[in-house]
Write a protein that holds these residues in place. Structure first.
Motif, PDB file in Angstrom:
ATOM      1  N   UNK A  46     -50.856  -5.554 -46.729  1.00  0.00           N
ATOM      2  CA  UNK A  46     -49.405  -5.720 -46.524  1.00  0.00           C
ATOM      3  C   UNK A  46     -48.902  -4.647 -45.558  1.00  0.00           C
ATOM      4  N   UNK A  47     -49.258  -3.391 -45.840  1.00  0.00           N
ATOM      5  CA  UNK A  47     -48.790  -2.283 -45.001  1.00  0.00           C
ATOM      6  C   UNK A  47     -49.313  -2.430 -43.577  1.00  0.00           C
ATOM      7  N   UNK A  48     -50.583  -2.816 -43.467  1.00  0.00           N
ATOM      8  CA  UNK A  48     -51.171  -2.959 -42.128  1.00  0.00           C
ATOM      9  C   UNK A  48     -50.477  -4.087 -41.366  1.00  0.00           C
ATOM     10  N   UNK A  49     -50.224  -5.191 -42.053  1.00  0.00           N
ATOM     11  CA  UNK A  49     -49.586  -6.346 -41.395  1.00  0.00           C
ATOM     12  C   UNK A  49     -48.187  -5.984 -40.905  1.00  0.00           C
ATOM     13  N   UNK A  50     -47.430  -5.309 -41.747  1.00  0.00           N
ATOM     14  CA  UNK A  50     -46.052  -4.959 -41.369  1.00  0.00           C
ATOM     15  C   UNK A  50     -46.044  -3.934 -40.233  1.00  0.00           C
ATOM     16  N   UNK A  51     -46.959  -2.985 -40.288  1.00  0.00           N
ATOM     17  CA  UNK A  51     -46.991  -1.966 -39.238  1.00  0.00           C
ATOM     18  C   UNK A  51     -47.529  -2.491 -37.918  1.00  0.00           C
ATOM     19  N   UNK A  53     -46.421  -5.127 -36.565  1.00  0.00           N
ATOM     20  CA  UNK A  53     -45.307  -5.839 -35.924  1.00  0.00           C
ATOM     21  C   UNK A  53     -44.224  -4.838 -35.542  1.00  0.00           C
ATOM     22  N   UNK A  54     -43.652  -5.039 -34.371  1.00  0.00           N
ATOM     23  CA  UNK A  54     -42.501  -4.220 -33.977  1.00  0.00           C
ATOM     24  C   UNK A  54     -41.464  -5.186 -33.437  1.00  0.00           C
ATOM     25  N   UNK A  55     -40.578  -5.606 -34.312  1.00  0.00           N
ATOM     26  CA  UNK A  55     -39.639  -6.656 -33.939  1.00  0.00           C
ATOM     27  C   UNK A  55     -38.457  -6.650 -34.898  1.00  0.00           C
ATOM     28  N   UNK A  56     -37.365  -7.235 -34.466  1.00  0.00           N
ATOM     29  CA  UNK A  56     -36.231  -7.429 -35.372  1.00  0.00           C
ATOM     30  C   UNK A  56     -36.210  -8.875 -35.867  1.00  0.00           C
ATOM     31  N   UNK A  57     -37.270  -9.611 -35.565  1.00  0.00           N
ATOM     32  CA  UNK A  57     -37.358 -11.012 -35.971  1.00  0.00           C
ATOM     33  C   UNK A  57     -38.235 -11.115 -37.215  1.00  0.00           C
ATOM     34  N   UNK A  58     -37.625 -11.433 -38.337  1.00  0.00           N
ATOM     35  CA  UNK A  58     -38.359 -11.477 -39.608  1.00  0.00           C
ATOM     36  C   UNK A  58     -39.486 -12.509 -39.571  1.00  0.00           C
ATOM     37  N   UNK A  59     -39.330 -13.545 -38.733  1.00  0.00           N
ATOM     38  CA  UNK A  59     -40.377 -14.571 -38.670  1.00  0.00           C
ATOM     39  C   UNK A  59     -41.710 -13.987 -38.196  1.00  0.00           C
ATOM     40  N   UNK A  60     -41.644 -12.969 -37.362  1.00  0.00           N
ATOM     41  CA  UNK A  60     -42.894 -12.347 -36.900  1.00  0.00           C
ATOM     42  C   UNK A  60     -43.586 -11.611 -38.039  1.00  0.00           C
ATOM     43  N   UNK A  61     -42.795 -11.050 -38.927  1.00  0.00           N
ATOM     44  CA  UNK A  61     -43.374 -10.385 -40.097  1.00  0.00           C
ATOM     45  C   UNK A  61     -43.957 -11.430 -41.052  1.00  0.00           C
ATOM     46  N   UNK A  62     -43.232 -12.535 -41.214  1.00  0.00           N
ATOM     47  CA  UNK A  62     -43.742 -13.604 -42.098  1.00  0.00           C
ATOM     48  C   UNK A  62     -45.092 -14.078 -41.574  1.00  0.00           C
ATOM     49  N   UNK A  63     -45.162 -14.265 -40.264  1.00  0.00           N
ATOM     50  CA  UNK A  63     -46.407 -14.747 -39.660  1.00  0.00           C
ATOM     51  C   UNK A  63     -47.538 -13.738 -39.893  1.00  0.00           C
ATOM     52  N   UNK A  64     -47.233 -12.453 -39.735  1.00  0.00           N
ATOM     53  CA  UNK A  64     -48.251 -11.415 -39.939  1.00  0.00           C
ATOM     54  C   UNK A  64     -48.715 -11.389 -41.390  1.00  0.00           C
ATOM     55  N   UNK A  65     -47.782 -11.604 -42.319  1.00  0.00           N
ATOM     56  CA  UNK A  65     -48.147 -11.631 -43.742  1.00  0.00           C
ATOM     57  C   UNK A  65     -49.021 -12.848 -44.038  1.00  0.00           C
ATOM     58  N   UNK A  66     -48.632 -13.998 -43.502  1.00  0.00           N
ATOM     59  CA  UNK A  66     -49.432 -15.213 -43.735  1.00  0.00           C
ATOM     60  C   UNK A  66     -50.850 -15.041 -43.184  1.00  0.00           C
ATOM     61  N   UNK A  68     -52.526 -12.145 -42.353  1.00  0.00           N
ATOM     62  CA  UNK A  68     -53.340 -11.012 -42.811  1.00  0.00           C
ATOM     63  C   UNK A  68     -53.388 -10.825 -44.317  1.00  0.00           C
ATOM     64  N   UNK A  69     -52.424 -11.381 -45.013  1.00  0.00           N
ATOM     65  CA  UNK A  69     -52.392 -11.170 -46.471  1.00  0.00           C
ATOM     66  C   UNK A  69     -52.658 -12.489 -47.214  1.00  0.00           C
ATOM     67  N   UNK A  70     -51.852 -13.496 -46.951  1.00  0.00           N
ATOM     68  CA  UNK A  70     -52.031 -14.770 -47.666  1.00  0.00           C
ATOM     69  C   UNK A  70     -53.431 -15.334 -47.415  1.00  0.00           C
TER      70      UNK A  70
END
Ligand code: SF4
Ligand code: SF4
Length: 133
Positions: A46-51, A53-66, A68-70
Motif C-alpha cells: 500500500x505504502x509503495x503504491x501510494x508513494x 504516484x504524484x498526482x492530485x487525481x485520486x483515480x491514479x492512486x486507485x489504479x496503483x492500488x489495484x 500493486x495491492x489488489x
C-alpha cells in the motif's frame, strides 16, 4: 521527508482505525480476524503504491492500488472483482482518500482534495467516510 514503513503504518493506524466502522468501543479492531484487514495485511505494498504516484487525481492512486495491492490480495477474484470491496468491507478501499492523505502528508507531499468534485460513486464505494475530509 523519509519515513520508515513502521512510522507510516503507525500514522495510518492512528488516523484510520480511529474512525473505522469496525473499531470497537474499547478501541480495538472488531474484525473477527484483525490481521485480515487488507490495509495493514498488505501495508508495505500500500505504502509503495501510494508513494509511486504524484498526482492530485485520486483515480491514479486507485489504479496503483489495484495494480500493486489488489493484484496480490487473496480477496480479489480472477476477473478482478472483489466481494469485500463491493460490500464496503475493505478498509483500504473504503478509506483510500484518507490513507493517501495521511501518507502524502507524512512524507511531505500534499494531496489536493479540491479535485474530487467529479468523483462518482464507483470504485471508491466508501465515499461516505472519505467525504469527511
Ligand atoms: S478493519 Fe482495519 S482499519 Fe478498521 S479498525 Fe480494523 S485494523 Fe483498523
Ligand atoms: S479491495 Fe479487495 S482485493 Fe483490493 S485490497 Fe481490498 S480486499 Fe483486497
Amino acid at each position: 521527508m523519509d519515513r520508515s514503513l513502521a512510522e507510516l503504518e503507525a500514522i495510518v493506524r492512528k488516523r484510520i482505525c480511529n474512525l473505522c466502522t469496525e473499531r470497537t468501543v474499547a478501541g480495538g479492531c472488531g474484525l473477527e480476524e484483525p490481521t485480515s484487514c487488507a490495509l495493514f495485511r498488505l501495508f508495505p505494498q500500500v505504502a509503495q503504491a501510494i508513494q509511486s504516484v504524484s498526482s492530485d487525481d485520486i483515480h491514479q492512486y486507485i489504479e496503483a492500488i489495484r495494480t500493486n495491492v489488489c493484484s496480490v490480495c487473496h480477496e480479489q477474484q480472477r476477473d478482478g472483482s472483489c466481494e469485500t470491496r463491493q460490500m464496503v468491507q475493505c478498509a483500504l478501499d473504503a478509506y483510500l482518500l484518507l490513507v493517501v492523505d495521511a501518507i502524502e502528508e507524512a512524507t511531505g507531499k500534499t494531496f489536493n482534495k479540491s479535485n474530487l468534485g467529479g468523483l462518482g460513486a464507483g470504485s471508491l464505494t466508501g465515499l461516505g467516510p472519505q467525504m469527511q475530509l
